[in-house]
Design an enzyme around this catalytic site. Structure first.
Site, PDB file in Angstrom:
ATOM      1  N   SER A 154      48.227  35.115  38.251  1.00  0.00           N
ATOM      2  CA  SER A 154      46.990  34.367  38.478  1.00  0.00           C
ATOM      3  C   SER A 154      46.031  34.572  37.320  1.00  0.00           C
ATOM      4  CB  SER A 154      46.337  34.848  39.785  1.00  0.00           C
ATOM      5  OG  SER A 154      45.022  34.359  39.922  1.00  0.00           O
ATOM      6  N   TYR A 167      43.681  42.293  44.881  1.00  0.00           N
ATOM      7  CA  TYR A 167      44.486  41.152  44.429  1.00  0.00           C
ATOM      8  C   TYR A 167      44.470  41.067  42.906  1.00  0.00           C
ATOM      9  CZ  TYR A 167      46.073  36.302  43.965  1.00  0.00           C
ATOM     10  OH  TYR A 167      46.759  35.162  43.611  1.00  0.00           O
TER      11      TYR A 167
END
Length: 202
Positions: free
Chosen positions: A139, A152
């Site tokens: 990401s 995350y």
């Protein structure tokens, strides 16, 4: 450009939209086999994919990316019976749960690393494989951290570090397996979740 014609692709996915849309694109590339490994079965999605290219063989296995390494080895021995070999491995399983740090790290980072370590010997030219490509889906938050998704973000930073290490030309010269990362941008679902978390935090 990497020609996927006739290739055998293994996609370790989550149940989100990125996995489905990526699989749709793969089905337009004349691949011979597509193995989809994810936590939940979606017969409608499989049927939709099969309709794109009926001649491509699609296999589905329920997969827990957090399983122990020894269990994972036995699991992929069964997968290889159907796949024969793997040309492309895509690691796309992901979880964003700041209230469960262990699960987030185990899914996004540890599970991905264990999957690579398990599948790589099947692809390694020195071990009888034909080489190929490993794609680790990460990401943009693995490049630029988010103040509301700390665990995350940390897991995705780890994916990038692991990928860059394995992408060293020294490895490729020996095993014939190229390794790369794809840093996905925000999806609508993720943006909605981030905004909600930010407002709750504030």
């Amino acid at each position: 450009m990497f020609d996927l014609t006739g290739k055998h692709v293994c996609y370790v996915a989550d149940c989100g939209g990125i996995a489905l849309e990526t699989s749709k694109v793969l089905m337009t590339k004349n691949i011979a086999k597509l193995a989809i490994l994810q936590s939940l079965e979606n017969p409608q999605a499989i049927a939709q994919l099969q309709s794109i290219k009926p001649s491509t063989q699609i296999f589905f296995w329920t997969y827990d990316v957090t399983m122990a390494r020894e269990e994972m080895k036995k699991y992929f021995d069964e997968v290889m019976v159907q796949m024969d070999y793997i040309d492309v491995l895509i690691n796309g399983a992901t979880l964003c749960d700041e209230n469960n740090i262990d699960a987030t790290i185990n899914t996004n980072l540890t599970g991905m690393m264990n999957t690579v370590a398990t599948v790589l010997p099947h692809m390694d030219r020195k071990m009888g494989g034909s080489g190929g490509l490993i794609v680790n889906v990460t990401s943009v938050i693995g490049l630029d951290p988010s103040p509301v998704f700390c665990a995350y973000s940390a897991s995705k930073f780890g994916v990038i570090g692991f990928t860059r290490s394995l992408a060293d030309p020294l490895y490729y010269s020996q095993n014939g397996v190229a390794v790369m990362a794809v840093c996905c941008g925000p999806t609508r679902v993720f943006v909605d979740r981030e905004l909600k978390a930010f407002l709750e935090y504030g």
